[in-house]
Design an enzyme around this catalytic site. Structure first.
Site, PDB file in Angstrom:
ATOM      1  N   LEU A   9       0.861  -1.185   0.000  1.00 37.28           N
ATOM      2  CA  LEU A   9       0.000   0.000   0.000  1.00 37.28           C
ATOM      3  C   LEU A   9       0.896   1.233   0.000  1.00 37.28           C
ATOM      4  O   LEU A   9       1.813   1.334   0.820  1.00 37.28           O
ATOM      5  CB  LEU A   9      -0.915  -0.010   1.226  1.00 37.28           C
ATOM      6  CG  LEU A   9      -1.906   1.154   1.351  1.00 37.28           C
ATOM      7  CD1 LEU A   9      -3.186   0.679   2.039  1.00 37.28           C
ATOM      8  CD2 LEU A   9      -1.333   2.350   2.102  1.00 37.28           C
ATOM      9  N   ILE A  10       0.622   2.145  -0.914  1.00 37.18           N
ATOM     10  CA  ILE A  10       1.423   3.373  -1.037  1.00 37.18           C
ATOM     11  C   ILE A  10       0.496   4.568  -0.892  1.00 37.18           C
ATOM     12  O   ILE A  10      -0.541   4.653  -1.567  1.00 37.18           O
ATOM     13  CB  ILE A  10       2.146   3.434  -2.398  1.00 37.18           C
ATOM     14  CG1 ILE A  10       2.978   2.172  -2.627  1.00 37.18           C
ATOM     15  CG2 ILE A  10       3.032   4.676  -2.474  1.00 37.18           C
ATOM     16  CD1 ILE A  10       3.652   2.105  -4.002  1.00 37.18           C
ATOM     17  N   GLY A  12      -0.383   8.736  -1.095  1.00 39.89           N
ATOM     18  CA  GLY A  12      -0.009   9.919  -1.870  1.00 39.89           C
ATOM     19  C   GLY A  12       0.450   9.602  -3.278  1.00 39.89           C
ATOM     20  O   GLY A  12       1.519  10.052  -3.705  1.00 39.89           O
ATOM     21  N   GLY A  16       3.875  12.682  -8.809  1.00 44.73           N
ATOM     22  CA  GLY A  16       5.219  12.732  -8.260  1.00 44.73           C
ATOM     23  C   GLY A  16       5.798  11.388  -7.861  1.00 44.73           C
ATOM     24  O   GLY A  16       5.611  10.376  -8.538  1.00 44.73           O
ATOM     25  N   TYR A 158       7.965  22.179   7.590  1.00 48.52           N
ATOM     26  CA  TYR A 158       8.231  20.958   6.822  1.00 48.52           C
ATOM     27  C   TYR A 158       9.374  20.167   7.435  1.00 48.52           C
ATOM     28  O   TYR A 158       9.253  18.952   7.658  1.00 48.52           O
ATOM     29  CB  TYR A 158       8.556  21.344   5.379  1.00 48.52           C
ATOM     30  CG  TYR A 158       8.905  20.172   4.489  1.00 48.52           C
ATOM     31  CD1 TYR A 158       7.908  19.331   4.016  1.00 48.52           C
ATOM     32  CD2 TYR A 158      10.222  19.915   4.124  1.00 48.52           C
ATOM     33  CE1 TYR A 158       8.220  18.246   3.197  1.00 48.52           C
ATOM     34  CE2 TYR A 158      10.545  18.839   3.308  1.00 48.52           C
ATOM     35  CZ  TYR A 158       9.536  18.011   2.848  1.00 48.52           C
ATOM     36  OH  TYR A 158       9.855  16.949   2.041  1.00 48.52           O
TER      37      TYR A 158
END
Length: 285
Positions: A9-10, A12, A16, A158
């Site tokens: 499972l990935i 996002g 990209g 970030y």
């Protein structure tokens, strides 16, 4: 067990690195659950389908909705994947959000928003996946950043979130290993992807609101544009994720390029912080 039986499972994956990783993992033989927050986002599904078709792996990729900031969404997605496939062999935490600014001007709200996606979302997906990864002897792979090792000007929120993820995963790794789960962080440098564009930066407005920080911000933006002129492609960065998925004994820390390795290496060898401060101070003058 062959890779074709393994489920990854990935998060996002609408563009990209996430999209490239989904295609690359499917190309390596995995069955991929490619998740994104908004499966109705214009163009996202089309782009994912076209990329998968072009690589000849469309039959090994399925798209699912997952909002990493919504605990209900995380629980429902993981339960559905295991119910349909009977197992989960790896999670790739890739979903993330960037932020350019500085705290005096921005206040706390943007910091909290970035932490929710980049840190707490990663923690929740990992927590929900661990029982299934214990059962399969699986892997947790998390895309952090060189910004999770080296603090960078105007990236306070970030970098704080990515530092937190690195600390969380570095602490979790030996514990997870005792129950057969391998943990890896993947640290990209500059990557030419929609991640940068998706921040929606209006530079004139940003500079106008920067007050006394405007000269430093202007210098930082000029330097960063140069860095992204030499950026990796998402497919190049995704290669390191596939390495972490397929290596017999994956390393804990994996950079995606020689430039990223040099950048991270400078910090890891910098015991008093002077080398990094000397380097990044030059970005804002």
């Amino acid at each position: 067990m062959t890779t074709s039986d393994r489920i990854v499972l990935i998060t996002g994956t609408s563009s990209g690195i996430g999209l490239a990783a989904a295609v690359a993992a499917a190309g390596a033989g995995f069955r991929v659950v490619a998740t994104m927050r908004d499966t109705g986002r214009s163009g996202a599904l089309t782009e994912a389908a076209e990329a998968a078709e072009a690589a000849g792996v469309a039959d090994r990729i399925e798209v699912a909705r997952l909002d990493v900031t919504d605990a209900g969404s995380v629980a429902a997605c993981l339960a559905d994947v295991v119910a349909r496939h009977g197992r989960l062999d790896a999670v790739v935490n890739n979903a993330g959000a960037g932020r350019v600014g500085t705290v005096e001007q921005d206040g706390l709200a943007p910091v909290r928003e970035v932490m929710e996606v980049n840190f707490f979302g990663v923690v929740d997906v990992t927590r929900a996946a661990l029982p299934h990864l214990r059962a399969s002897g699986g892997r947790v792979i998390t895309v952090t950043s060189v910004g999770g090792v080296v603090g960078q000007p105007f990236n306070e929120a970030y970098c704080a979130a990515k530092f937190a993820v690195e600390g969380f995963m570095e602490s979790l790794a030996p514990v997870a290993a005792t129950v057969g789960v391998a943990v890896t962080v993947v640290e990209p440098g500059a990557v030419a992807s929609e991640f940068v564009a998706s921040q929606g930066i209006d530079l004139p407005a940003l500079l106008a609101a920067a007050g006394p920080y405007a000269p430093a911000l202007d210098a930082y933006v000029a330097r960063t544009r140069t860095a992204f002129d030499q950026a990796q492609t998402p497919a190049e960065a995704a290669g390191s994720i596939v390495t972490a998925l397929t290596a017999e004994k994956p390393p804990f820390r994996l950079q995606t390029s020689d430039r990223a390795r040099a950048f991270v290496g400078a910090k890891l060898a910098d015991l008093d912080g002077s080398a990094v401060q000397g380097m990044t101070a030059g970005w804002v003058v």
